[in-house]
Design a protein around this motif. Structure first.
Motif, PDB file in Angstrom:
ATOM      1  N   UNK A  32       0.833  -1.200   0.000  1.00  0.00           N
ATOM      2  CA  UNK A  32       0.000   0.000   0.000  1.00  0.00           C
ATOM      3  C   UNK A  32       0.872   1.257   0.000  1.00  0.00           C
ATOM      4  N   UNK A  33       1.923   1.279   0.821  1.00  0.00           N
ATOM      5  CA  UNK A  33       2.809   2.435   0.880  1.00  0.00           C
ATOM      6  C   UNK A  33       3.572   2.607  -0.437  1.00  0.00           C
ATOM      7  N   UNK A  34       3.942   1.483  -1.071  1.00  0.00           N
ATOM      8  CA  UNK A  34       4.621   1.557  -2.370  1.00  0.00           C
ATOM      9  C   UNK A  34       3.669   2.130  -3.423  1.00  0.00           C
ATOM     10  N   UNK A  35       2.408   1.741  -3.346  1.00  0.00           N
ATOM     11  CA  UNK A  35       1.381   2.260  -4.242  1.00  0.00           C
ATOM     12  C   UNK A  35       1.226   3.768  -4.051  1.00  0.00           C
ATOM     13  N   UNK A  36       1.145   4.214  -2.789  1.00  0.00           N
ATOM     14  CA  UNK A  36       1.002   5.642  -2.500  1.00  0.00           C
ATOM     15  C   UNK A  36       2.247   6.429  -2.930  1.00  0.00           C
ATOM     16  N   UNK A  37       3.407   5.797  -2.823  1.00  0.00           N
ATOM     17  CA  UNK A  37       4.635   6.471  -3.248  1.00  0.00           C
ATOM     18  C   UNK A  37       4.603   6.722  -4.753  1.00  0.00           C
ATOM     19  N   UNK A  38       3.994   5.789  -5.485  1.00  0.00           N
ATOM     20  CA  UNK A  38       3.947   5.909  -6.943  1.00  0.00           C
ATOM     21  C   UNK A  38       2.862   6.876  -7.417  1.00  0.00           C
ATOM     22  N   UNK A  39       1.699   6.861  -6.757  1.00  0.00           N
ATOM     23  CA  UNK A  39       0.584   7.698  -7.240  1.00  0.00           C
ATOM     24  C   UNK A  39       0.374   8.966  -6.416  1.00  0.00           C
ATOM     25  N   UNK A  40       0.970   9.020  -5.228  1.00  0.00           N
ATOM     26  CA  UNK A  40       0.780  10.186  -4.369  1.00  0.00           C
ATOM     27  C   UNK A  40      -0.062   9.850  -3.154  1.00  0.00           C
ATOM     28  N   UNK A  41      -0.072  10.714  -2.150  1.00  0.00           N
ATOM     29  CA  UNK A  41      -0.797  10.451  -0.905  1.00  0.00           C
ATOM     30  C   UNK A  41      -2.302  10.427  -1.112  1.00  0.00           C
ATOM     31  N   UNK A  42      -3.011   9.755  -0.196  1.00  0.00           N
ATOM     32  CA  UNK A  42      -4.471   9.681  -0.262  1.00  0.00           C
ATOM     33  C   UNK A  42      -5.081  11.057  -0.024  1.00  0.00           C
TER      34      UNK A  42
END
Length: 379
Positions: free
Chosen positions: A126-136
């Protein structure tokens, strides 16, 4: 009697297995004690649960069962009041995260929001996903509100300062929206590709003609999952709920637990009104709906309120406070509401106006637009 005992004995291992927790979350937040509490709200494959734990020298523990990856919200309240933190102007000690069937540990010297997670592969993804697309969106607004709270008295009075923050928030949201579609395309086997598509549709209004090809490119297990099937319904709802289409029937329970179906109101004009107790724009529309209902309820007009709440007490409280006298139903699944998925609702308030023959003749009618439409129909 011996046969019955043997059967019970044979079933015992299966019963025990079903009750064995498949996830554990332990934590250590400073040295906090009662009344401090940590609250955990989570859902997996359509099943939602809530739990709480009082901190003892900063420690807490949660165990439970989930069918797949869980979406969750965790709240730390030093006063033991969950709602106060959740609605604390966006600065409460609240985090949103995903986890799986894992043994997880959370630790921080002072704050849940800044805690470190270990033992969760899903959380790391999940954190890797957020790092790629940006914070929630929640993180963006939380950080902006923290900055506002720390601002000097002069900054808090400065319109330009607010405009700069607002511009930054909007830029981060736009950037995330653009990158999520790319993530879904490039990571068809990732659970977070499905999450990205779901958020793109519900939070950014991405249309079916763009999202559906990306959805079809996901792996079969993701498409056939509970979340996948829910998204598929929403992506196809545009056709299903088009003007002139027959309104999809559904059945949910009212505040007294009685089943109510849309088809129960056949022969009347029915406004299917999607709302929630926590939705300010929904509640702001209540006085106008009450006025229209009073004017036309004896002329073949009905309203069917469909709540996307998950807390029954808050749902009932809102009905009473706003004086809503028309039928109200909810499956209390929150945003996982089955009716919401069938009708493809990406936000509330939202509504559909249905003719006596069961066909949809209007949608998203608010305020004077609704009033004018009803006045025409009820001549």
């Amino acid at each position: 009697m011996k046969i019955k005992l043997l059967i019970i004995a044979a079933l015992a291992p299966f019963v025990a297995a079903a009750q064995t927790p498949n996830f554990t979350i332990t934590g250590k937040i400073g040295n906090l004690n009662a009344p401090a509490k940590v609250y955990l709200d989570y859902s997996s494959e359509g099943e939602g649960k809530s739990d709480s734990a009082t901190l003892v020298n900063g420690t807490f523990k949660f165990t439970g069962n989930i069918k797949g990856i869980a979406s969750s919200r965790m709240t730390l309240s030093r006063e033991g009041i969950r709602d106060k933190e959740i609605y604390a102007s966006g600065t409460g000690d609240v985090i949103y995260m995903n986890f799986g069937k894992e043994n997880i540990h959370i630790s921080s010297p002072d704050s849940l929001y800044n805690a470190k997670w270990t033992g969760s592969k899903v959380y790391e993804e999940m954190k890797a996903f957020e790092k790629e697309v940006g914070p929630t969106v929640m993180t963006v607004h939380h950080n902006a509100n923290v900055l506002l709270k720390k601002a000097t008295p002069e900054q808090q009075k400065d319109t330009a300062y607010f405009q700069i923050l607002d511009k930054q928030v909007k830029a981060l949201r736009v950037s995330r929206g653009q990158k999520m579609l790319l993530f879904a395309k490039n990571n068809p086997g990732s659970y977070f590709a499905l999450q990205a598509l779901s958020e793109s549709v519900s939070g950014y209004g991405v249309k079916s003609d763009i999202a559906l090809p990306l959805f079809n490119g996901l792996t079969e297990p993701l498409r056939l999952s509970y979340t996948g099937q829910g998204l598929y319904k929403i992506l196809n709802a545009t056709t299903i709920t088009a003007l002139g289409s027959k309104a999809p029937d559904f059945t949910q329970k009212d505040v007294n637990g009685k089943s109510v179906s849309l088809s129960d109101f056949k022969g009347k004009y029915v406004l299917v009104e999607f709302w929630a107790s926590w939705c300010s724009p929904c509640r702001a529309e209540s006085p106008n709906l009450s006025k229209q209902y009073a004017a036309y309820k004896d002329k073949g007009f009905e309203i069917l309120g469909v709540s996307v709440d998950h807390d029954k007490a808050k749902w009932i409280e809102a009905i009473k406070k706003d004086g809503l006298t028309w039928p109200q139903v909810s499956d209390l699944k929150g945003w996982e509401s089955d009716a919401r998925k069938v009708y493809g609702i990406s936000g509330v308030p939202a509504n559909f106006l249905i003719a006596p023959d069961g066909k949809i003749i209007g949608s998203h009618l608010m305020g004077e637009v609704l009033n004018k439409k009803l006045a025409e129909l009820m001549k």
